[in-house]
Structures are given as C-alpha cells and as structure tokens.
Design an enzyme around this catalytic site. Sequence first.
Site, short mmCIF file in Angstrom:
data_model
loop_
_atom_site.label_atom_id
_atom_site.label_comp_id
_atom_site.label_asym_id
_atom_site.label_seq_id
_atom_site.Cartn_x
_atom_site.Cartn_y
_atom_site.Cartn_z
N SER A 81 38.69 -52.25 -91.00
CA SER A 81 38.24 -53.55 -90.51
C SER A 81 36.73 -53.57 -90.40
O SER A 81 36.07 -52.53 -90.48
CB SER A 81 38.87 -53.87 -89.16
OG SER A 81 38.25 -53.12 -88.13
N SER A 83 34.85 -54.37 -87.74
CA SER A 83 34.37 -54.44 -86.35
C SER A 83 33.14 -53.58 -86.10
O SER A 83 32.46 -53.76 -85.08
CB SER A 83 35.49 -54.02 -85.39
OG SER A 83 35.77 -52.64 -85.50
N LYS A 104 34.89 -47.17 -82.24
CA LYS A 104 33.90 -48.03 -81.61
C LYS A 104 32.73 -47.16 -81.15
O LYS A 104 32.74 -45.94 -81.29
CB LYS A 104 34.48 -48.76 -80.39
CG LYS A 104 35.75 -49.56 -80.66
CD LYS A 104 35.54 -50.80 -81.51
CE LYS A 104 36.85 -51.54 -81.74
NZ LYS A 104 36.67 -52.68 -82.68
N SER A 139 34.98 -58.03 -82.89
CA SER A 139 35.43 -56.71 -82.45
C SER A 139 36.33 -56.84 -81.23
O SER A 139 35.92 -57.39 -80.20
CB SER A 139 34.23 -55.82 -82.12
OG SER A 139 34.64 -54.58 -81.58
#
Length: 265
Positions: free
Chosen positions: A44, A46, A107, A208
């Site tokens: 993804s 994010s 993250k 996100s």
Amino acid sequence: MSVASEKYKSERGGTGETVKIVVQALLLALIVRTFLFQPFNIPSGSMKATLLVGDYIFVSKYAYGYSKYSLPLSPDLFTGRIWASKPVRGDVAVFRLPRDPSVDYIKRVIGLPGDKVQMIDGVLYLNGQAVKKERVEDYVTTDEFGAEVHAARYRETLPDYKLPDGTIQKGISYDVLDLDPHSFSDNTPVFEVPPDSYFMMGDNRDNSMDSRVLGAVGYVPFENFVGRAELVFFSVKEGDPAWQFWRWPWTVRFDRLFTRINGSG
C-alpha cells in the site's frame, strides 16, 4: 561388484548429497529469516514517498530483540522480548497489528512511551512542541492514465532527546506527503502513549491507517514489533508482478535498489 551396482551406488550417493545440501540450505534460510533478516513487500501507499507499492525490503529481526512474533507461526512460547533494544523515534518498523496479530503493518515510530502526540492543522506536535516542518519540492507521480499528479511534500525533523543511558539521540529528518490540507486526520486529540507502547504513523499522512485511529491500530505494544526496516533490495512499478522477470528491463525501478530506509535522513 558389477558395473551396474557401482553405478547405482554412485547415483544413490549423489542423490543423498543433493538432498543433504538442500536441507542445509533450507535450515540456513530459516535461521536467517527467523533471527537476522526477513523480506517483506510493500502492498500500500501509506509510507509514500519513503516506501512505494512494489518495493521489497529487508527487515532486521535482531534490531529490537525477539518476541514470539519473531518466530514462524508466532508460537506462544514466552511473553515480552528477549535481548530487547528499544526503538528510536523516527525508526521505520514492521509490527503486528494489535487487534489482529496475523497482520503485518509498517509505519514510522513517532511517539515513545509517555509521549503526548497530537496533530494540529497538519502539524505534528510532540509533548506540546511543534515538530519542524519545511515545504520541499512536490512529490510527482502518474495516475492510471499516465497523467502527472503532484502532491505537497514536507520535510519533518524530529526533536533531539535523551536516551536512558544519558546520550543524546539526534532527531532524524524524513519526508511526508500532504494530499489534503483539510483532512480529518490533520486535527486530532492529544494521544498519551502508554508504558511499553509506541505511537506509529505513516509518512503519507492523509492515506494511512495508523495509531491516530485507536479502534483500528492504536498504540502498539513493544512485544508486537517484528523488526526495523533496513533496505530496499528490489522494486517494481506499481501493478507489475515481480515474477515476470522478462519485463524487468521496463518495470524494475533501478534507482531504488539497495537504498537504505532507516538512518538515511
């Protein structure tokens, strides 16, 4: 002994040696994956523009020590971490989603235990102080029709802070994207990070699902950390399967190969 018997014995010995080499190679790969480095791919956007869809990365398993999530199938053999080393603010890390530990997320570590984290008008605040944020050149990409798309890009610089041993950890700098200046995630309540937990955010701030959404991600226990992202070892354009090697001359993003993720500033 006949020639046929000698030939059979030789072939059997050769097959046994091949099996032995394969088993040894598989054991070595399992050891490396479990205790040293594990590959992940980025599904993804994010973490744009730090990490892109189609990036393949190596994650250091030993950077933070080992928990049950370091092991294949995550057997419930022990709790907490052994040989633990705490994450540094600004690390890009892979962790298991607290509400569903079968899912891996990646993250950036923003809040440490005891920190107060808040977003106000798109500006990150740590413990009541605004994090330095500078406008830099736009992030430019293309949409599915080949049209050029621009996104506002900023350089954040985290504040210096003192480590438990008294040394000063210099705050790192990294780029974040701001796709929507009026996003719901640009203004949040104050989040106070619980003990032994961390506050994680994606660099693509308006795209996100991260610790700002308590019901989806929330605070991440230290035990849930899998490892620290270290290196992009392969990368293909979004939507192009990596296994189609005959297309690599056109689909591989050669400028991203072997680029460091953490510590690159």
